[in-house]
Design a protein around this motif. Structure first.
Motif, PDB file in Angstrom:
ATOM      1  N   PRO A 223       0.815  -1.226   0.000  1.00 22.40           N
ATOM      2  CA  PRO A 223       0.000   0.000   0.000  1.00 22.40           C
ATOM      3  C   PRO A 223       0.848   1.275   0.000  1.00 22.40           C
ATOM      4  CG  PRO A 223      -0.886  -1.599   1.556  1.00 22.40           C
ATOM      5  CD  PRO A 223       0.399  -2.173   1.038  1.00 22.40           C
ATOM      6  N   LEU A 224       2.104   1.198   0.464  1.00 22.07           N
ATOM      7  CA  LEU A 224       2.971   2.382   0.511  1.00 22.07           C
ATOM      8  C   LEU A 224       3.762   2.596  -0.778  1.00 22.07           C
ATOM      9  CD1 LEU A 224       4.331   2.135   4.176  1.00 22.07           C
ATOM     10  CD2 LEU A 224       2.712   3.807   3.272  1.00 22.07           C
ATOM     11  N   GLY A 225       3.650   1.683  -1.730  1.00 23.29           N
ATOM     12  CA  GLY A 225       4.361   1.891  -3.001  1.00 23.29           C
ATOM     13  C   GLY A 225       4.685   0.589  -3.700  1.00 23.29           C
ATOM     14  N   LYS A 226       4.984   0.751  -4.998  1.00 26.53           N
ATOM     15  CA  LYS A 226       5.337  -0.413  -5.832  1.00 26.53           C
ATOM     16  C   LYS A 226       6.789  -0.279  -6.268  1.00 26.53           C
ATOM     17  CE  LYS A 226       0.704  -1.118  -7.796  1.00 26.53           C
ATOM     18  NZ  LYS A 226      -0.019   0.153  -7.619  1.00 26.53           N
ATOM     19  N   VAL A 227       7.568  -1.278  -5.947  1.00 24.93           N
ATOM     20  CA  VAL A 227       9.007  -1.234  -6.208  1.00 24.93           C
ATOM     21  C   VAL A 227       9.404  -2.436  -7.064  1.00 24.93           C
ATOM     22  CG1 VAL A 227      11.304  -1.126  -5.159  1.00 24.93           C
ATOM     23  CG2 VAL A 227       9.330  -0.188  -3.904  1.00 24.93           C
ATOM     24  N   LEU A 228      10.017  -2.162  -8.208  1.00 27.08           N
ATOM     25  CA  LEU A 228      10.546  -3.236  -9.048  1.00 27.08           C
ATOM     26  C   LEU A 228      12.043  -3.360  -8.778  1.00 27.08           C
ATOM     27  CD1 LEU A 228      10.304  -5.323 -11.354  1.00 27.08           C
ATOM     28  CD2 LEU A 228      10.643  -3.431 -12.969  1.00 27.08           C
ATOM     29  N   ILE A 229      12.464  -4.562  -8.421  1.00 27.20           N
ATOM     30  CA  ILE A 229      13.883  -4.791  -8.112  1.00 27.20           C
ATOM     31  C   ILE A 229      14.476  -5.679  -9.202  1.00 27.20           C
ATOM     32  CG2 ILE A 229      15.535  -5.644  -6.400  1.00 27.20           C
ATOM     33  CD1 ILE A 229      13.312  -5.285  -4.274  1.00 27.20           C
ATOM     34  N   VAL A 230      15.474  -5.129  -9.920  1.00 22.24           N
ATOM     35  CA  VAL A 230      16.124  -5.889 -10.997  1.00 22.24           C
ATOM     36  C   VAL A 230      17.605  -6.013 -10.608  1.00 22.24           C
ATOM     37  CG1 VAL A 230      16.584  -5.988 -13.479  1.00 22.24           C
ATOM     38  CG2 VAL A 230      14.472  -4.932 -12.642  1.00 22.24           C
ATOM     39  N   PRO A 231      17.975  -7.091  -9.934  1.00 20.12           N
ATOM     40  CA  PRO A 231      19.341  -7.180  -9.406  1.00 20.12           C
ATOM     41  C   PRO A 231      20.419  -7.307 -10.483  1.00 20.12           C
ATOM     42  CG  PRO A 231      17.853  -8.678  -8.234  1.00 20.12           C
ATOM     43  CD  PRO A 231      17.130  -8.200  -9.460  1.00 20.12           C
ATOM     44  N   SER A 232      20.118  -8.001 -11.586  1.00 22.03           N
ATOM     45  CA  SER A 232      21.150  -8.246 -12.596  1.00 22.03           C
ATOM     46  C   SER A 232      20.810  -7.455 -13.856  1.00 22.03           C
ATOM     47  CB  SER A 232      21.227  -9.740 -12.903  1.00 22.03           C
ATOM     48  OG  SER A 232      22.489 -10.063 -13.441  1.00 22.03           O
ATOM     49  N   ALA A 233      21.805  -6.727 -14.378  1.00 20.14           N
ATOM     50  CA  ALA A 233      21.555  -5.745 -15.450  1.00 20.14           C
ATOM     51  C   ALA A 233      21.376  -6.418 -16.804  1.00 20.14           C
ATOM     52  CB  ALA A 233      22.700  -4.737 -15.490  1.00 20.14           C
ATOM     53  N   ASN A 234      20.175  -6.877 -17.046  1.00 16.07           N
ATOM     54  CA  ASN A 234      19.827  -7.435 -18.350  1.00 16.07           C
ATOM     55  C   ASN A 234      18.306  -7.452 -18.460  1.00 16.07           C
ATOM     56  OD1 ASN A 234      20.065  -8.552 -20.875  1.00 16.07           O
ATOM     57  ND2 ASN A 234      21.370 -10.255 -20.223  1.00 16.07           N
ATOM     58  N   TYR A 235      17.806  -7.715 -19.657  1.00 20.43           N
ATOM     59  CA  TYR A 235      16.359  -7.609 -19.875  1.00 20.43           C
ATOM     60  C   TYR A 235      15.904  -8.709 -20.813  1.00 20.43           C
ATOM     61  CZ  TYR A 235      18.077  -5.776 -24.264  1.00 20.43           C
ATOM     62  OH  TYR A 235      18.749  -5.648 -25.454  1.00 20.43           O
ATOM     63  N   SER A 236      14.644  -9.029 -20.756  1.00 20.81           N
ATOM     64  CA  SER A 236      14.024  -9.708 -21.891  1.00 20.81           C
ATOM     65  C   SER A 236      12.836  -8.840 -22.296  1.00 20.81           C
ATOM     66  CB  SER A 236      13.627 -11.154 -21.560  1.00 20.81           C
ATOM     67  OG  SER A 236      12.938 -11.210 -20.354  1.00 20.81           O
ATOM     68  N   VAL A 237      12.652  -8.709 -23.588  1.00 20.31           N
ATOM     69  CA  VAL A 237      11.673  -7.759 -24.114  1.00 20.31           C
ATOM     70  C   VAL A 237      10.276  -8.107 -23.596  1.00 20.31           C
ATOM     71  CG1 VAL A 237      10.611  -6.876 -26.241  1.00 20.31           C
ATOM     72  CG2 VAL A 237      13.085  -7.265 -26.126  1.00 20.31           C
ATOM     73  N   ASN A 238       9.607  -7.077 -23.085  1.00 18.90           N
ATOM     74  CA  ASN A 238       8.235  -7.194 -22.565  1.00 18.90           C
ATOM     75  C   ASN A 238       8.097  -8.074 -21.322  1.00 18.90           C
ATOM     76  OD1 ASN A 238       7.260  -5.446 -24.498  1.00 18.90           O
ATOM     77  ND2 ASN A 238       6.787  -7.090 -25.950  1.00 18.90           N
ATOM     78  N   ALA A 239       9.195  -8.319 -20.624  1.00 18.57           N
ATOM     79  CA  ALA A 239       9.122  -9.146 -19.403  1.00 18.57           C
ATOM     80  C   ALA A 239       8.197  -8.495 -18.373  1.00 18.57           C
ATOM     81  CB  ALA A 239      10.512  -9.335 -18.815  1.00 18.57           C
ATOM     82  N   PHE A 240       8.167  -7.173 -18.339  1.00 23.63           N
ATOM     83  CA  PHE A 240       7.362  -6.471 -17.336  1.00 23.63           C
ATOM     84  C   PHE A 240       6.140  -5.798 -17.973  1.00 23.63           C
ATOM     85  CE2 PHE A 240      11.851  -6.177 -15.686  1.00 23.63           C
ATOM     86  CZ  PHE A 240      11.709  -7.192 -14.759  1.00 23.63           C
ATOM     87  N   GLU A 241       5.666  -6.406 -19.033  1.00 22.77           N
ATOM     88  CA  GLU A 241       4.508  -5.881 -19.776  1.00 22.77           C
ATOM     89  C   GLU A 241       3.340  -5.579 -18.834  1.00 22.77           C
ATOM     90  OE1 GLU A 241       4.560  -5.902 -23.419  1.00 22.77           O
ATOM     91  OE2 GLU A 241       2.891  -4.519 -23.067  1.00 22.77           O
ATOM     92  N   GLY A 242       2.828  -4.372 -18.904  1.00 21.60           N
ATOM     93  CA  GLY A 242       1.637  -4.017 -18.137  1.00 21.60           C
ATOM     94  C   GLY A 242       1.890  -3.689 -16.676  1.00 21.60           C
ATOM     95  N   LEU A 243       3.138  -3.758 -16.277  1.00 19.79           N
ATOM     96  CA  LEU A 243       3.444  -3.538 -14.859  1.00 19.79           C
ATOM     97  C   LEU A 243       3.725  -2.043 -14.594  1.00 19.79           C
ATOM     98  CD1 LEU A 243       5.625  -6.057 -13.034  1.00 19.79           C
ATOM     99  CD2 LEU A 243       6.250  -3.673 -12.839  1.00 19.79           C
ATOM    100  N   GLN A 244       3.149  -1.510 -13.531  1.00 21.74           N
ATOM    101  CA  GLN A 244       3.356  -0.104 -13.158  1.00 21.74           C
ATOM    102  C   GLN A 244       4.140  -0.047 -11.853  1.00 21.74           C
ATOM    103  OE1 GLN A 244       2.038   2.993 -14.634  1.00 21.74           O
ATOM    104  NE2 GLN A 244       1.999   1.599 -16.381  1.00 21.74           N
ATOM    105  N   ALA A 245       5.288   0.622 -11.881  1.00 23.62           N
ATOM    106  CA  ALA A 245       6.105   0.727 -10.667  1.00 23.62           C
ATOM    107  C   ALA A 245       6.317   2.195 -10.303  1.00 23.62           C
ATOM    108  CB  ALA A 245       7.449   0.045 -10.883  1.00 23.62           C
TER     109      ALA A 245
END
Ligand SMILES: [Zn+2]
Length: 338
Positions: A223-245
């Motif tokens: 309730p106090l906030g949304k935090v996305l934690i990405v420990p390792s610097a890499n991505y896959s395209v659209n992995a976080f689709e639709g996610l609001q942080a």
């Protein structure tokens, strides 16, 4: 035995002078070599924009403590969760030999954390994420959530099975008012020791025994906030689709060795698409240095943080995002979410 004595006092002095000079030259050479090998980017993180309470904005949100690498505690005062729980930080020399958790370093760091931690979410099974998790769980009554490989490290520290849970991709874990969802995202490029750990690790262990296995990112909703934690610097395209942080805790380890295109795509996937307006870089520090000293950037042979920050700055400006560094071992209040 007369002949064993130096022929003259002058010769004896000369030998001493030559020896001392040789030692000084040798020491200078060793010092210079160390300077070259351990040169670090000139990033003064203390003078960089550091997240303080006055930055917290409208209303106070979750409280956080940063312990270097991607070990972060988040708490609302009732429940506490942590990522990784890595405190031992063995030196480069030890990394070349063998390593094990250091209870004194762990105890020192844990003084800055609540005595009870509910859960530890481990990114992957490399030593700088997973080596201490089992021991930290035993000291804080936490449950370790991670890959089977990560749990095999904790098993090597005799962590009871009831404190170990395999983390499945897409799984959501409820802890008090926290909702933590695990995502599988790729490890930063050119990771050492890929593969899996199939048996409990025996300590001391060789660095190569810490096989990365699956890598996780974590979406923390509260309730106090949304935090996305990405420990390792890499991505896959659209992995976080639709996610609001609201906030991204962004791993930047070895980002300085990637291209600007890689860095921009990483930023777009993780920050731009989630709409976060605050980015807290992590995993930039030299994880072989004790937490008793201030954090310093990784040496240049491992990474170049300056390059990463040069790419990230304009992207943050473009998106109206603030980049702030978390002070180490000090509780800060994050801004609340919208
Ligand atoms: Zn790793």
């Amino acid at each position: 035995m007369e002949f064993l004595r130096p022929a003259t006092g002058f010769s004896s002095r000369r030998i001493k002078i030559v020896t001392v000079t040789a030692l000084i030259v040798l020491a200078a050479l060793v010092g210079a070599l160390q300077g070259v090998v351990y040169a670090r980017p000139a990033v003064d993180v203390d003078s960089a924009e550091v997240l303080y309470e006055r930055d917290a904005g409208r209303k106070p949100g979750l409280r956080a403590v940063f312990f270097g690498t991607s070990t972060i505690l988040l708490t609302d005062g009732m429940s506490s969760i942590m990522t990784d729980g890595f405190f031992s930080r063995p030196s480069w020399l030890r990394l070349m030999m063998s390593i094990k958790p250091d209870p004194e370093e762990i105890n020192f760091a844990l003084r800055k954390a609540p005595s009870k931690i509910d859960a530890i979410f481990v990114a992957h099974a490399h030593h700088d994420h997973a080596m201490d998790s089992g021991l930290v769980a035993q000291k804080t009554d936490a449950i370790v959530y991670g890959s089977e490989s990560t749990l095999n490290i904790a098993r090597g520290q005799s962590t009871p099975e009831h404190q170990l849970r395999v983390l499945k991709v897409g799984q959501t874990v409820l802890i008090g008012h926290f909702r933590v969802t695990a995502f599988e995202t790729p490890h930063s490029p050119d990771a050492i020791s890929p593969g899996f750990i199939t048996h409990p690790v025996q300590f001391p262990a060789k660095l190569g025994e810490f096989r990365a296995a699956e890598n996780h990112s974590f979406f923390v909703e509260h309730p106090l906030g949304k935090v996305l934690i990405v420990p390792s610097a890499n991505y896959s395209v659209n992995a976080f689709e639709g996610l609001q942080a609201d906030i991204v805790i962004l791993g930047i380890g070895t980002l300085g060795r990637q291209s600007n295109v890689f860095t921009e795509t990483y930023w777009n996937e993780v920050v731009t698409k989630t709409g976060a307006k605050l980015v807290l870089p992590v995993h930039w520090d030299d994880f072989t240095q004790s937490l008793r000293a201030p954090l310093v950037p990784l040496p240049l042979f491992a990474d170049n943080m300056n390059v990463a920050m040069e790419w990230l700055g304009p992207l943050a400006k473009r998106d109206g995002v603030a980049i702030r560094f978390l002070p180490s071992l000090r509780e800060v209040t994050l801004p609340a979410g919208n």
